[in-house]
Design an enzyme around this catalytic site. Structure first.
Site, PDB file in Angstrom:
ATOM      1  N   GLY A 140      -1.199  -8.535   2.901  1.00 36.77           N
ATOM      2  CA  GLY A 140      -0.022  -9.243   3.404  1.00 36.77           C
ATOM      3  C   GLY A 140      -0.103 -10.741   3.133  1.00 36.77           C
ATOM      4  O   GLY A 140       0.861 -11.353   2.669  1.00 36.77           O
TER       5      GLY A 140
ATOM      6  N   ASN B 159       0.781  -1.232   0.000  1.00 39.46           N
ATOM      7  CA  ASN B 159       0.000   0.000   0.000  1.00 39.46           C
ATOM      8  C   ASN B 159       0.816   1.288   0.000  1.00 39.46           C
ATOM      9  O   ASN B 159       0.486   2.240   0.726  1.00 39.46           O
ATOM     10  CB  ASN B 159      -0.995  -0.047   1.169  1.00 39.46           C
ATOM     11  CG  ASN B 159      -2.133  -1.002   0.826  1.00 39.46           C
ATOM     12  OD1 ASN B 159      -2.559  -1.068  -0.325  1.00 39.46           O
ATOM     13  ND2 ASN B 159      -2.613  -1.757   1.802  1.00 39.46           N
TER      14      ASN B 159
ATOM     15  N   TYR C 268      -1.114   0.935  14.608  1.00 39.48           N
ATOM     16  CA  TYR C 268      -1.640   0.060  13.550  1.00 39.48           C
ATOM     17  C   TYR C 268      -0.738   0.108  12.323  1.00 39.48           C
ATOM     18  O   TYR C 268      -0.364  -0.924  11.759  1.00 39.48           O
ATOM     19  CB  TYR C 268      -3.066   0.481  13.201  1.00 39.48           C
ATOM     20  CG  TYR C 268      -3.686  -0.358  12.111  1.00 39.48           C
ATOM     21  CD1 TYR C 268      -3.897  -1.714  12.305  1.00 39.48           C
ATOM     22  CD2 TYR C 268      -4.036   0.204  10.887  1.00 39.48           C
ATOM     23  CE1 TYR C 268      -4.441  -2.506  11.297  1.00 39.48           C
ATOM     24  CE2 TYR C 268      -4.591  -0.576   9.879  1.00 39.48           C
ATOM     25  CZ  TYR C 268      -4.785  -1.923  10.089  1.00 39.48           C
ATOM     26  OH  TYR C 268      -5.314  -2.698   9.096  1.00 39.48           O
ATOM     27  N   HIS C 269      -0.392   1.324  11.906  1.00 41.36           N
ATOM     28  CA  HIS C 269       0.579   1.522  10.821  1.00 41.36           C
ATOM     29  C   HIS C 269       1.815   2.224  11.381  1.00 41.36           C
ATOM     30  O   HIS C 269       1.678   3.073  12.250  1.00 41.36           O
ATOM     31  CB  HIS C 269      -0.001   2.441   9.735  1.00 41.36           C
ATOM     32  CG  HIS C 269      -0.976   1.765   8.836  1.00 41.36           C
ATOM     33  ND1 HIS C 269      -1.896   2.460   8.108  1.00 41.36           N
ATOM     34  CD2 HIS C 269      -1.160   0.460   8.523  1.00 41.36           C
ATOM     35  CE1 HIS C 269      -2.629   1.620   7.386  1.00 41.36           C
ATOM     36  NE2 HIS C 269      -2.206   0.393   7.629  1.00 41.36           N
TER      37      HIS C 269
ATOM     38  N   TRP D 226       1.847  -7.615  12.653  1.00 41.79           N
ATOM     39  CA  TRP D 226       1.518  -7.653  14.088  1.00 41.79           C
ATOM     40  C   TRP D 226       0.179  -6.938  14.283  1.00 41.79           C
ATOM     41  O   TRP D 226       0.123  -5.748  14.575  1.00 41.79           O
ATOM     42  CB  TRP D 226       2.638  -6.996  14.926  1.00 41.79           C
ATOM     43  CG  TRP D 226       2.412  -7.132  16.391  1.00 41.79           C
ATOM     44  CD1 TRP D 226       1.881  -6.196  17.233  1.00 41.79           C
ATOM     45  CD2 TRP D 226       2.684  -8.278  17.210  1.00 41.79           C
ATOM     46  NE1 TRP D 226       1.800  -6.685  18.523  1.00 41.79           N
ATOM     47  CE2 TRP D 226       2.289  -7.964  18.532  1.00 41.79           C
ATOM     48  CE3 TRP D 226       3.218  -9.547  16.950  1.00 41.79           C
ATOM     49  CZ2 TRP D 226       2.409  -8.865  19.578  1.00 41.79           C
ATOM     50  CZ3 TRP D 226       3.339 -10.444  18.011  1.00 41.79           C
ATOM     51  CH2 TRP D 226       2.949 -10.095  19.303  1.00 41.79           C
TER      52      TRP D 226
ATOM     53  N   HIS E 260     -11.425  -8.226   6.913  1.00 45.05           N
ATOM     54  CA  HIS E 260     -10.271  -9.076   7.222  1.00 45.05           C
ATOM     55  C   HIS E 260     -10.380  -9.765   8.578  1.00 45.05           C
ATOM     56  O   HIS E 260     -11.119  -9.333   9.440  1.00 45.05           O
ATOM     57  CB  HIS E 260      -8.994  -8.237   7.207  1.00 45.05           C
ATOM     58  CG  HIS E 260      -8.703  -7.612   5.900  1.00 45.05           C
ATOM     59  ND1 HIS E 260      -8.769  -8.310   4.720  1.00 45.05           N
ATOM     60  CD2 HIS E 260      -8.369  -6.353   5.561  1.00 45.05           C
ATOM     61  CE1 HIS E 260      -8.470  -7.493   3.727  1.00 45.05           C
ATOM     62  NE2 HIS E 260      -8.236  -6.303   4.200  1.00 45.05           N
TER      63      HIS E 260
END
Ligand code: CTP
Length: 319
Positions: free
Chosen positions: A243, A132, A276-277, A263, A293
């Site tokens: 991923g 992304n 998160y990112h 993770w 997801h």
């Protein structure tokens, strides 16, 4: 120094190795983990029954023409027309045709990468996959710079580039695309109806500015095939994440596979918060029912494969 190892319990354990006289060098496999070649080959063979990464990584020019109508994979009732620009950017042959790499890194986007120092290790792999259009330059010490393939969900244009509302955002995207410098840009254009315009904007920019990227647009069957493989192996995912898609594709052309930045949990193994990112302030959404997801479930499957030596997960600092 504390090294994170994935063990049999539900969360990774921390092993204190500060007293051990272990020579740390920047090589992909430097801890106790051992690659299981036999298992890797078996998995490749099983996945080949569902999909062939060489073919499914992209629709080819020969199979479509401008004006063709495509039904979106997840919105079967909605259609799109193959535009002239999209047609021009379709590859003539698979960007992975005949490729085999000794080791590949797949870099997920979890904040667990921050302060990991994994950049040099990631860059030492022969093929590096990123997700992304995640930024690298400002984080190179932890995530590296090398990029051989990067994915771009159409929603990234909205999330990270403000839907190109003005020149500043257009310029930012242009710079990011220029920095890809010959790598593969993988755009799932046929998945959901919402991304149509965003894909067209990116296609237009690439052509207008002669950007040096090799575009690829995954096949219509890829998502279902990947889901089918994992379901057959009793991993009940709703819709595979980028991923997991990348891991599944990589089994075809990578001998050893190393995962970083996977993770999907808000706390690390020391109970410290994890973003998160690694690069923005997006909040955790993977537990919500609305999310397509099932990241923790995917993570469990990947952890099992790590324990069996089919892939290596790094969820802490690199050596
Ligand atoms: N990932 C993870 N843990 C996180 C964030 C991401 O394991 N906290 C992994 C997931 O496999 C994810 C990949 O890193 O697909 C790339 O992250 P991201 O860009 O956030 O993907 P999403 O947009 O959340 O999901 P997708 O692109 O799969 O729809």
């Amino acid at each position: 120094r504390a090294e994170v190892v994935i063990n049999d319990s539900s969360s990774p354990a921390v092993v204190d190795r500060s007293n051990e006289s272990i020579k740390h060098n920047i090589k992909p496999a430097s801890s106790k983990w051992r690659h299981n070649q036999t298992l890797s080959l078996k998995i490749r063979k099983q996945i080949l029954k569902f999909l062939d990464a060489e073919k499914d990584i992209s629709v080819l020019k020969g199979t479509l023409k401008p004006g063709d109508i495509i039904h979106y994979v997840f919105d079967r009732d909605s259609t799109m027309n193959v535009s002239q620009n999209l047609y021009e950017l379709l590859p003539r042959t698979s960007p992975l045709k005949g490729k085999q790499f000794p080791s590949c890194a797949i870099v997920g986007n979890s904040g667990v990468l921050l302060s990991s120092g994994c950049g040099p290790e990631i860059d030492a792999h022969s093929f590096v996959i990123r997700c992304n259009l995640a930024p690298v330059q400002e984080y190179s010490q932890d995530v590296g710079m090398k990029t051989d393939l990067v994915t771009m969900n159409p929603s990234v244009i909205q999330r990270a580039f403000e839907d190109l509302v003005n020149e500043t955002w257009r310029e930012k995207l242009l710079q990011r695309l220029h920095s890809l410098n010959g790598s593969i840009l993988w755009i799932p254009a046929f998945m959901a109806k919402g991304g149509k315009e965003r894909v067209e904007w990116v296609n237009e920019l690439i052509l207008k500015h002669h950007i040096n990227v090799r575009t690829a647009y995954p096949s219509l069957r890829l998502l279902h095939a990947v889901r089918g493989y994992w379901l057959t192996n009793k991993v009940h995912i709703k819709r595979p994440t980028t991923g997991l898609l990348m891991y599944t594709l990589a089994t075809r052309f990578c001998n050893q596979i190393y995962l970083y930045g996977f993770w999907p949990f808000p706390l690390d193994q020391n109970q410290n918060p994890v973003k998160y990112h690694y690069y923005d302030s997006l909040k955790y959404g993977y537990t919500s029912q609305a999310s397509p997801h099932t990241m923790p479930l995917e993570f469990k499957a990947l952890k099992t494969l790590h324990q069996q030596g089919a892939l290596k997960l790094t969820v802490g600092e690199c050596d």
